[in-house]
Write a protein that holds these residues in place. Structure first.
Motif, PDB file in Angstrom:
ATOM      1  N   VAL A   7       0.872  -1.211  -0.013  1.00 29.60           N
ATOM      2  CA  VAL A   7      -0.191   0.076  -0.108  1.00 29.60           C
ATOM      3  C   VAL A   7       0.799   1.146   0.136  1.00 29.60           C
ATOM      4  CG1 VAL A   7      -1.577   1.411   1.412  1.00 29.60           C
ATOM      5  CG2 VAL A   7      -1.999  -0.992   1.117  1.00 29.60           C
ATOM      6  N   ALA A   8       1.812   1.071   0.820  1.00 25.65           N
ATOM      7  CA  ALA A   8       2.899   2.456   0.785  1.00 25.65           C
ATOM      8  C   ALA A   8       3.456   2.707  -0.399  1.00 25.65           C
ATOM      9  CB  ALA A   8       3.965   2.228   2.003  1.00 25.65           C
ATOM     10  N   GLN A   9       3.933   1.672  -1.287  1.00 25.35           N
ATOM     11  CA  GLN A   9       4.534   1.706  -2.523  1.00 25.35           C
ATOM     12  C   GLN A   9       3.560   2.390  -3.527  1.00 25.35           C
ATOM     13  OE1 GLN A   9       5.185  -2.037  -4.393  1.00 25.35           O
ATOM     14  NE2 GLN A   9       6.974  -1.332  -5.188  1.00 25.35           N
ATOM     15  N   LYS A  10       2.174   1.963  -3.417  1.00 26.48           N
ATOM     16  CA  LYS A  10       1.129   2.633  -4.177  1.00 26.48           C
ATOM     17  C   LYS A  10       0.767   3.991  -4.079  1.00 26.48           C
ATOM     18  CE  LYS A  10       1.487  -1.006  -6.896  1.00 26.48           C
ATOM     19  NZ  LYS A  10       2.024  -1.027  -8.216  1.00 26.48           N
ATOM     20  N   LEU A  11       0.679   4.291  -2.688  1.00 26.10           N
ATOM     21  CA  LEU A  11       0.437   5.773  -2.102  1.00 26.10           C
ATOM     22  C   LEU A  11       1.666   6.734  -2.549  1.00 26.10           C
ATOM     23  CD1 LEU A  11      -1.630   5.048   1.135  1.00 26.10           C
ATOM     24  CD2 LEU A  11      -2.417   5.562  -1.127  1.00 26.10           C
ATOM     25  N   THR A  12       2.735   6.411  -2.343  1.00 28.84           N
ATOM     26  CA  THR A  12       3.732   7.494  -2.419  1.00 28.84           C
ATOM     27  C   THR A  12       3.454   8.093  -3.792  1.00 28.84           C
ATOM     28  OG1 THR A  12       5.321   6.426  -1.171  1.00 28.84           O
ATOM     29  CG2 THR A  12       6.361   7.806  -2.737  1.00 28.84           C
ATOM     30  N   PRO A  13       3.635   7.632  -4.678  1.00 31.54           N
ATOM     31  CA  PRO A  13       3.313   8.380  -6.147  1.00 31.54           C
ATOM     32  C   PRO A  13       2.115   8.852  -6.318  1.00 31.54           C
ATOM     33  CG  PRO A  13       3.398   5.945  -6.671  1.00 31.54           C
ATOM     34  CD  PRO A  13       3.791   6.178  -5.205  1.00 31.54           C
ATOM     35  N   ALA A  14       1.207   8.303  -5.778  1.00 33.32           N
ATOM     36  CA  ALA A  14      -0.293   8.893  -5.927  1.00 33.32           C
ATOM     37  C   ALA A  14      -0.439   9.815  -5.259  1.00 33.32           C
ATOM     38  CB  ALA A  14      -1.513   7.560  -5.531  1.00 33.32           C
TER      39      ALA A  14
END
Length: 321
Positions: free
Chosen positions: A50-57
């Motif tokens: 989740v953290a990996q996906k939220l960082t750029p989003a």
């Protein structure tokens, strides 16, 4: 309308306006996701995806912080006491709804102290036994336990874990008594089941490789439907205990009072991130299924799970001091 009602209405409008303005600038700094367990488990694995996906989003670094202890209570309470500004979030397993019923001092209320943000993943358990046990089906296991009352044992990752509750539900549904042997974590329980010191285990997905090598024998799965990893294995409901189902989940929460706009923003980005192809490819080997939904759906799930496990805890007399 009385003066007090007018004042209350104005206060509510002011709060809603403030929340909207605040949320428009969100996020303005890095976000912390607290996982109240050690690295390497299902909650930690899910949180890092989740953290990996939220960082750029979201355009800000989203970092995972592990704060283990007291069955997750230490990390959970830390998040509950954080400012409700969307910068400190919690990723937790379904034990989130269990702990207040088994710990005399859990220190939080899963409904009152948190805003449900997003359901993330779910998983079923695998009923396995050591190959030396002369059973290859749920019905044969029940018959053996009844023929040898009090002799068989089952391992779990600890008191009030999903594997413990699955065992207690099995005892109740089958009208048998398999003695619970709690371990300090899933890995030691699997190890002793592999070694034959314990006969049975309701294993987390980490037991699947041992099933495939024949070191553990599968008897059934606890989900409402068959596992995509082991499609030939029946559900326990199919195998002789109609209605039997135990699944666990991981979800994201924020402190109570977090602006609705922030909850909705994070929920939307999480759902988009989890639907990406690489996520499913990462989750499948771990035995995890996607369960992304709305914050409202998660709120209903938290309430229903709390009621269900509270009833089982009371009936089985489970308690941790």
């Amino acid at each position: 309308m009385t003066v007090s009602r007018v004042f209350a209405a104005l206060l509510l409008i002011t709060l809603q306006v403030w929340q909207g303005v605040f949320a428009q600038g969100y996020p303005a700094k890095p976000i912390r996701i607290v996982v109240p367990f050690s690295p390497g488990g299902g909650s930690d694995f899910t949180a890092r995806i989740v953290a990996q996906k939220l960082t750029p989003a979201l355009g800000q670094n989203v970092v995972v912080e592990n704060r283990p202890g007291a069955g997750g209570n230490i990390g959970i309470k830390a998040v509950a006491g954080s400012p409700p500004d969307g910068y400190t979030l919690l990723v937790m397993s379904s034990n989130f709804t269990i702990n207040p019923s088994i710990y005399s001092n859990a220190g939080y209320d899963p409904v009152k102290d948190f805003e449900p943000m997003a359901a993330l993943t779910s998983y079923m358990l695998y009923l396995v036994c050591h190959p030396s046990l002369p059973v290859r089906s749920v019905k044969a296991l029940i018959a053996l336990v009844k023929a040898q009352p009090g002799k068989l044992t089952y391992a779990s990752g600890g008191i009030a874990t999903a594997s413990h509750f699955a065992g207690e539900m099995f005892n109740s549904a089958a009208g048998v008594r398999i003695t619970h042997v709690p371990y300090k974590g899933v890995a030691p329980g699997i190890y002793d089941t592999l070694g034959g010191q314990v006969a049975i285990m309701f294993g987390v997905p980490e037991v699947v490789p041992h099933i495939k090598t024949g070191k553990l024998m599968p008897l059934g799965v606890t989900g409402a439907k068959r596992s995509t990893v082991l499609p030939n294995e029946p559900t326990i409901a199919e195998a002789g205990l109609p209605g039997f189902e135990v699944t666990s989940w991981h979800a994201m929460f924020a402190p109570a009072g977090t602006p609705t706009a922030i909850v909705q923003r994070v929920n939307a980005e999480v759902r988009k991130g989890l639907m990406q192809t690489d996520v499913a490819e990462s989750l499948s080997p771990k035995g995890l299924d996607l369960s992304a939904g709305t914050a409202q759906e998660l709120a209903a799930q938290v309430k229903s799970t709390t009621v269900r496990w509270s009833r089982l805890i009371k009936e089985a007399g489970i308690r941790v001091e």
